[in-house]
Design a protein around this motif. Structure first.
Motif: not given
Length: 285
Positions: A249-253
């Motif tokens: 979730m964090t990496l995809l923004g």
């Protein structure tokens, strides 16, 4: 309308700003400043019937129209308290992802495109970038670590994130930087050095990058190849590698885990292999 657009730019992404501005203009033309509790229902029916918009597009227009009406109300306009919101059903479609030979064919087909769009296209499934994010990367946003190149993606909402390139892309990106590094250090006056510069020295153009992907799509015969599919490909590779959902979730923004869950589609053999590791309590005796 210009004031509304400026308001959006303070905390929305450019693509969202454009969509909401279009929605506001359409609503203004439809309602002519007279709003009732049925306004959004009638507006949606108009878009579906007269404008022949797809349900997914209508839902986006209604969301933008609601944002516009909230903004007007905050500025003192007379807006009904109970605006009815239409329930627009949208069939959820899960795009296929590139795997194995398909992903190899994609990478090879990108080789026919000119730089910097060749390398830009190749890192999309290895980074999960949105096209606009990749185009606007600056030299100062990229740094090498012992294991991977790491990109800092600048978000218009202020939620910057660090994204490591998947291992398969490290050598390819290093080779690209060796070829263009001299030009990165000498950007035109008033412009920062972009990792993927246009011919005039500014950021690479999203429209040109999309045109590049369309040519690749035709060459490999993949009718559903889109930038969005490449993000799904990246998320799926992370999921299959065992990366936690919150990290993906964090990496995809993403700001909502429910959105991320719709991006990862692990292959059945991967799922079966994971199920083997689950031991029921009664089986451990």
């Amino acid at each position: 309308m210009d004031e509304f657009t400026e308001h959006l730019r303070a905390f929305r992404r450019p693509a969202t700003v454009s969509a909401y501005e279009l929605a506001a203009r359409k609503l203004d033309g439809f309602a002519r400043g007279t709003y009732s509790p049925r306004t959004l229902i009638d507006f949606a029916q108009h878009l579906l019937g007269e404008d022949k918009m797809a349900p997914r597009s209508v839902r986006l227009m209604v969301t933008g129209a609601r944002a516009y009406l909230r903004w007007l109300k905050q500025r003192g306009a007379t807006i009904p308290d109970q605006l009815q919101v239409p329930g627009i059903r949208v069939k959820r479609t899960v795009p296929p992802v590139l795997r194995g030979e398909e992903l190899a064919a994609y990478m090879e087909a990108c080789g026919d495109q000119r730089e910097p769009y060749r390398t830009l296209a190749r890192i999309l499934p290895l980074s999960g970038f949105r096209i606009r994010e990749a185009c606007r990367l600056k030299a100062s946003d990229v740094r090498p670590t012992r294991d991977a190149w790491v990109f800092t993606v600048r978000d218009s909402k202020g939620d910057d994130r660090d994204v490591p390139l998947l291992p398969a892309g490290n050598a390819m990106f290093s080779a690209y930087l060796r070829r263009v590094r001299p030009t990165l250090a000498h950007a035109p006056a008033g412009q920062p050095p972009y990792v993927f510069p246009s011919r005039k020295g500014g950021p690479a153009l999203p429209a040109v990058a999309r045109a590049c992907l369309r040519r690749v799509r035709v060459r490999i015969g993949h009718p559903t190849l889109t930038p969005h599919l490449l993000r799904h490909t990246y998320a799926t590779m992370l999921e299959e590698a065992g990366v936690p959902a919150l990290t993906i979730m964090t990496l995809l923004g993403h700001s909502d885990l429910r959105t991320t869950r719709g991006y990862a589609h692990p292959a059945l053999p991967v799922v079966v292999e994971r199920l083997k590791s689950i031991r029921a309590p009664w089986a451990q005796a």
